[in-house]
Design a protein around this motif. Structure first.
Motif, PDB file in Angstrom:
ATOM      1  N   LEU A   1      -3.321  22.988 -11.028  1.00 20.70           N
ATOM      2  CA  LEU A   1      -2.409  24.193 -11.669  1.00 20.70           C
ATOM      3  C   LEU A   1      -0.776  23.666 -11.892  1.00 20.70           C
ATOM      4  N   THR A   2      -0.811  22.422 -12.492  1.00 20.25           N
ATOM      5  CA  THR A   2       0.382  21.983 -12.913  1.00 20.25           C
ATOM      6  C   THR A   2       0.898  22.488 -13.607  1.00 20.25           C
ATOM      7  N   PHE A   3      -0.079  23.227 -14.761  1.00 17.29           N
ATOM      8  CA  PHE A   3       0.627  24.087 -16.023  1.00 17.29           C
ATOM      9  C   PHE A   3       1.257  25.205 -16.067  1.00 17.29           C
ATOM     10  N   LEU A   4       1.239  26.138 -14.276  1.00 15.45           N
ATOM     11  CA  LEU A   4       2.660  26.598 -13.748  1.00 15.45           C
ATOM     12  C   LEU A   4       4.208  26.475 -14.041  1.00 15.45           C
ATOM     13  N   LYS A   5       4.883  27.812 -13.640  1.00 20.27           N
ATOM     14  CA  LYS A   5       6.123  27.205 -13.824  1.00 20.27           C
ATOM     15  C   LYS A   5       5.894  27.085 -11.829  1.00 20.27           C
ATOM     16  N   ALA A   6       7.678  27.069 -11.859  1.00 17.66           N
ATOM     17  CA  ALA A   6       7.576  27.324 -10.150  1.00 17.66           C
ATOM     18  C   ALA A   6       7.859  28.174  -9.505  1.00 17.66           C
ATOM     19  N   GLY A   7       7.895  28.307  -8.436  1.00 19.10           N
ATOM     20  CA  GLY A   7       7.237  29.262  -7.455  1.00 19.10           C
ATOM     21  C   GLY A   7       5.888  29.894  -7.025  1.00 19.10           C
ATOM     22  N   ASN A   8       5.469  31.176  -6.503  1.00 18.31           N
ATOM     23  CA  ASN A   8       4.506  31.647  -5.953  1.00 18.31           C
ATOM     24  C   ASN A   8       3.727  32.543  -6.835  1.00 18.31           C
ATOM     25  N   TYR A   9       2.857  31.990  -6.960  1.00 22.39           N
ATOM     26  CA  TYR A   9       1.164  33.057  -7.641  1.00 22.39           C
ATOM     27  C   TYR A   9       0.413  33.216  -6.433  1.00 22.39           C
ATOM     28  N   GLN A  10      -0.254  34.245  -7.265  1.00 22.30           N
ATOM     29  CA  GLN A  10      -1.304  34.921  -6.581  1.00 22.30           C
ATOM     30  C   GLN A  10      -2.765  34.562  -7.256  1.00 22.30           C
ATOM     31  N   ALA A  11      -3.412  33.594  -6.388  1.00 19.81           N
ATOM     32  CA  ALA A  11      -5.151  33.840  -7.230  1.00 19.81           C
ATOM     33  C   ALA A  11      -5.874  34.800  -6.469  1.00 19.81           C
ATOM     34  N   GLU A  12      -6.607  35.048  -7.776  1.00 17.84           N
ATOM     35  CA  GLU A  12      -7.803  35.990  -7.180  1.00 17.84           C
ATOM     36  C   GLU A  12      -8.407  34.786  -8.131  1.00 17.84           C
ATOM     37  N   ILE A  13      -9.047  34.665  -6.426  1.00 17.97           N
ATOM     38  CA  ILE A  13     -11.010  33.094  -7.251  1.00 17.97           C
ATOM     39  C   ILE A  13     -12.373  34.517  -7.731  1.00 17.97           C
ATOM     40  N   PHE A  14     -13.011  34.340  -8.579  1.00 12.63           N
ATOM     41  CA  PHE A  14     -14.514  34.573  -8.664  1.00 12.63           C
ATOM     42  C   PHE A  14     -15.242  33.764  -8.552  1.00 12.63           C
ATOM     43  N   GLN A  15     -16.119  34.240  -7.722  1.00 12.80           N
ATOM     44  CA  GLN A  15     -17.562  32.863  -7.258  1.00 12.80           C
ATOM     45  C   GLN A  15     -18.782  33.824  -7.510  1.00 12.80           C
ATOM     46  N   ASP A  16     -19.263  33.025  -7.392  1.00 11.69           N
ATOM     47  CA  ASP A  16     -20.841  33.397  -7.145  1.00 11.69           C
ATOM     48  C   ASP A  16     -21.927  33.083  -5.848  1.00 11.69           C
ATOM     49  N   ASP A  17     -22.116  34.559  -5.154  1.00 17.19           N
ATOM     50  CA  ASP A  17     -22.827  34.398  -4.096  1.00 17.19           C
ATOM     51  C   ASP A  17     -23.066  32.548  -3.708  1.00 17.19           C
ATOM     52  N   ALA A  18     -24.217  33.295  -2.272  1.00 24.70           N
ATOM     53  CA  ALA A  18     -25.497  32.283  -3.036  1.00 24.70           C
ATOM     54  C   ALA A  18     -26.943  32.277  -3.319  1.00 24.70           C
ATOM     55  N   THR A  19     -26.666  33.557  -3.715  1.00 24.31           N
ATOM     56  CA  THR A  19     -28.285  33.797  -4.932  1.00 24.31           C
ATOM     57  C   THR A  19     -27.472  33.511  -6.135  1.00 24.31           C
ATOM     58  N   GLY A  20     -26.182  33.752  -6.655  1.00 30.29           N
ATOM     59  CA  GLY A  20     -26.692  33.520  -8.020  1.00 30.29           C
ATOM     60  C   GLY A  20     -26.261  34.764  -8.633  1.00 30.29           C
ATOM     61  N   THR A  21     -26.807  36.140  -8.451  1.00 29.97           N
ATOM     62  CA  THR A  21     -26.715  37.539  -8.400  1.00 29.97           C
ATOM     63  C   THR A  21     -25.411  38.060  -8.607  1.00 29.97           C
ATOM     64  N   LYS A  22     -24.501  37.854  -7.234  1.00 27.37           N
ATOM     65  CA  LYS A  22     -23.484  39.054  -6.733  1.00 27.37           C
ATOM     66  C   LYS A  22     -22.358  37.792  -7.088  1.00 27.37           C
ATOM     67  N   VAL A  23     -21.376  38.725  -7.493  1.00 29.95           N
ATOM     68  CA  VAL A  23     -19.551  37.872  -7.928  1.00 29.95           C
ATOM     69  C   VAL A  23     -19.016  38.453  -6.760  1.00 29.95           C
ATOM     70  N   GLN A  24     -18.274  37.157  -6.293  1.00 24.81           N
ATOM     71  CA  GLN A  24     -17.786  37.420  -4.843  1.00 24.81           C
ATOM     72  C   GLN A  24     -16.157  36.870  -5.565  1.00 24.81           C
ATOM     73  N   ARG A  25     -15.037  38.143  -4.492  1.00 24.70           N
ATOM     74  CA  ARG A  25     -13.709  37.602  -5.659  1.00 24.70           C
ATOM     75  C   ARG A  25     -12.813  37.101  -3.525  1.00 24.70           C
ATOM     76  N   LYS A  26     -11.921  36.314  -3.899  1.00 22.88           N
ATOM     77  CA  LYS A  26     -10.946  36.041  -2.204  1.00 22.88           C
ATOM     78  C   LYS A  26      -9.576  35.517  -3.409  1.00 22.88           C
ATOM     79  N   THR A  27      -8.725  36.285  -2.692  1.00 21.66           N
ATOM     80  CA  THR A  27      -7.290  35.597  -3.456  1.00 21.66           C
ATOM     81  C   THR A  27      -6.489  34.659  -2.092  1.00 21.66           C
ATOM     82  N   LYS A  28      -5.678  34.273  -2.775  1.00 21.38           N
ATOM     83  CA  LYS A  28      -4.579  32.734  -2.095  1.00 21.38           C
ATOM     84  C   LYS A  28      -3.681  32.534  -2.395  1.00 21.38           C
ATOM     85  N   GLN A  29      -2.311  32.244  -2.117  1.00 24.73           N
ATOM     86  CA  GLN A  29      -1.765  32.246  -2.848  1.00 24.73           C
ATOM     87  C   GLN A  29      -1.362  30.908  -3.482  1.00 24.73           C
ATOM     88  N   VAL A  30      -0.940  30.308  -4.357  1.00 24.04           N
ATOM     89  CA  VAL A  30      -0.449  29.200  -4.716  1.00 24.04           C
ATOM     90  C   VAL A  30       0.333  28.405  -4.907  1.00 24.04           C
TER      91      VAL A  30
END
Length: 629
Positions: A576-605
């Motif tokens: 994430l070196t393209f970000l400017k200085a400071g804190n960001y909230q990352a909303e991450i959207f990924q596949d579930d185990a089946t690949g048929t549903k979207v999962q969402r999680k958040t993380k401070q980066v």
């Protein structure tokens, strides 16, 4: 005796080499390099007046000596040429794209201008060296007042690629909707005619993308065909052009260009826009890129008031800007064959009123065959504007001939005059025209989501990846992404999150969302897609491997979206070196185990964070990065 024999052998060798030495000595050569010295081209004029060129990138040969020239009704401008003048220019340009991968862009280039004469004509050859590639085009002028126009019969341009290059190509299709194929060498290419772009990797490791830019109404589009010798590609003028191209003098052809570099260079190139003509519109505040809801592909009605109201409601809830009324929104003409569609349903006025109340613009699908008559074309576009439509989606051009180039040019101007944005379908690939006419928000010319219905076996994860390295490298892509498996009766060629990533991965000033309302209103889809941008301030390729995977980050104001898709199972490593200085909230959207549903999680980066994201085979991800208060 031995001395005499040695002398005789020496004289024989000299005699064999002498013609070549004389030819080389009598030939003229001109070198041009970009400001960084990475891209270099040499133009040569042989003793008998034939032009050729060759190209290097980073000191490595990427186009071997190849032919140049034009065949005209006033003379063959490929041989018997005499140098008339030379000059050099330093090019520095800055421009703004209302809808594009970057809002503000600039580039520098060195330009070589050569003029040759033959009979009553001058042949101008302009060669431009840029950091990521080489471009050239021809011009024709008369040296006498007797000639005011010229007929172009053929173009002799060839691209002689290095032996044992690896190729990715698309067989020519009039709608420019062909899936890419790959060949380990030139002999394995399974099509005689190819549409742009052509991608190849030489054995020296350099990737090269060939296409054209700055199409003009006095010329035609072109294609590539396999040449007469191994590893050669011949530029072929539009096969839909059945007679001689007639152009007023002086005239210029479109640019022919080669973008060269790494895989990341190819996905991030803006050469087509750089070579496009400067903006011709003075007032552009009315042009609004946006997301559009669309009924046609998912099977919902295209001629029903209640259905369209549901899609207007969807667009309003999602903070999208448009709804597309596709084929069927107008009644068919029952009194004559032309135009095919005419008039309006009794509910059309009510629909326009409803859309206006909801602040949603309506875009009208049009059959290009109904736009051939200039008077009808002018009348129709003026009428659509008076009714309240905000854009048009003309379709079924299926040609690159001169008449079609002139129709495009007139439509671009007319639509701008009536403040209508354009989404071209059944059309050729982008050639930088969105820089010239920014009301062109997108173009199809892609083997997109509608092919899920017709050719589901060819719409693969690898194909989705390849779009970023080929069609997507030329300009906006109206792929019309879906977000469900409803159009796949038996197979799932890629995961649901790969589909989720496509509206971010593929740049399009009009992003057409092709699924049903209930799909987008579910969480976590709604969280990501609500207010999704359709134009970007900046874009960066973070990961790229041709045919394997691609990850691209795009910024709108201070918010970044990162989208990645893959063919093989892998772990994405997103710095994430393209970000400017400071804190960001990352909303991450990924596949579930089946690949048929979207999962969402958040993380401070922060900009020091590296996200390690495991991806399923044929999978994908999206990360939204919002600056913390």
């Amino acid at each position: 005796m031995i001395l005499n024999l040695g002398l005789a052998l020496l004289l024989m060798v000299i005699g064999y080499l002498m013609p070549q030495l004389v030819q080389a000595a009598s030939a003229d050569h001109w070198l041009i390099s970009d400001t960084t010295k990475r891209s270099q081209a040499e133009v040569s004029l042989s003793a008998d007046g034939q032009l050729s060129y060759q190209v290097w990138h980073a000191g490595k040969l990427i186009v071997e000596p190849s032919q140049l020239g034009l065949a005209t009704n006033l003379g063959d401008l490929s041989t018997g040429l005499t140098l008339n003048a030379t000059s050099h220019e330093n090019i520095k340009q800055k421009y703004t794209l209302i809808a594009g991968p970057k809002k503000k862009h600039s580039f520098t280039a060195n330009q070589l201008n050569l003029t040759f004469s033959k009979g009553a004509l001058y042949l101008d050859l302009t060669v431009r060296a840029m950091k990521t590639g080489i471009a050239f085009r021809y011009g024709v002028r008369s040296n006498t007042a007797d000639y005011t126009q010229v007929g172009i019969n053929n173009e002799y341009t060839t691209f002689n690629t290095p032996t044992n290059s690896h190729y990715w190509y698309m067989p020519y299709n009039v709608s420019h909707e062909a899936p890419e194929q790959t060949a380990a060498n030139w002999q394995d290419i399974q099509a005689a005619h190819l549409q742009y772009p052509l991608l190849y990797q030489a054995q020296n490791g350099i990737y090269n993308l060939i296409s054209e830019a700055a199409l003009v109404p006095n010329y035609v589009g072109s294609e590539l065909q396999l040449g007469q010798q191994s590893d050669q590609f011949q530029l072929n003028l539009s096969q839909e052009q059945t007679d001689t191209i007639i152009a007023k003098l002086p005239m210029q052809t479109p640019w022919r260009f080669i973008t060269s570099g790494s895989a990341k260079t190819i996905t991030g190139t803006m050469m087509a826009d750089d070579l496009g003509y400067k903006r011709k519109l003075k007032k552009t505040k009315w042009i609004k890129p946006g997301i559009a809801a669309w009924t046609w592909l998912n099977g919902d009605a295209t001629n029903d008031l209640a259905t369209y109201k549901r899609y207007i409601d969807l667009a309003a809830k999602m903070h999208w800007q448009y709804v597309i009324l596709d084929e069927g929104w107008q009644p068919e003409n029952t009194t004559s064959t032309t135009p095919k569609y005419q008039g309006y349903y009794s509910w059309t006025t009510a629909l326009l009123k409803y859309a206006k109340q909801k602040k949603i613009g309506l875009i009208a699908w049009l059959d290009s065959n109904d736009l051939q008559d200039a008077n009808y074309r002018q009348t129709l576009l003026a009428e659509l504007t008076r009714m309240g439509f905000k854009g048009i989606k003309p379709d079924f051009f299926d040609s690159q001939n001169q008449a079609t180039m002139q129709l495009y040019d007139n439509l671009n101007q007319l639509a701008a005059q009536h403040k209508l944005v354009i989404d071209y379908h059944g059309t050729n690939q982008p050639t930088g025209e969105q820089r010239t006419y920014p009301n062109i928000l997108s173009k199809e010319a892609v083997f997109g989501a509608e092919q899920y219905v017709y050719h589901s076996d060819l719409t693969t994860a690898q194909h989705n990846v390849m779009i970023s390295f080929m069609r997507g490298a030329l300009g906006p892509v109206d792929y019309t992404p879906l977000l469900s498996f409803n159009n796949f009766p038996t197979t799932h060629p890629f995961t649901i999150t790969q589909m989720l990533a496509l509206p971010v991965l593929y740049q399009s000033g009009l992003q057409t969302m092709a699924d049903k309302p209930q799909i987008y209103l579910k969480q976590p889809i709604k969280t990501l897609y609500k207010g999704l941008p359709a134009s970007w301030d900046d874009s960066k390729t973070l990961e790229a491997s041709v045919g394997q995977y691609v990850t691209i980050a795009r910024r709108k104001r201070t918010t970044w979206y990162v989208a990645g898709i893959t063919d093989p199972k892998r772990q994405a490593k997103v710095k994430l070196t393209f970000l400017k200085a400071g804190n960001y909230q990352a909303e991450i959207f990924q596949d579930d185990a089946t690949g048929t549903k979207v999962q969402r999680k958040t993380k401070q980066v922060t900009r020091k964070t590296q996200l390690k994201l495991p991806l399923k085979e044929h999978g994908g991800f999206v990360v939204k990065l919002v600056k913390s208060e």
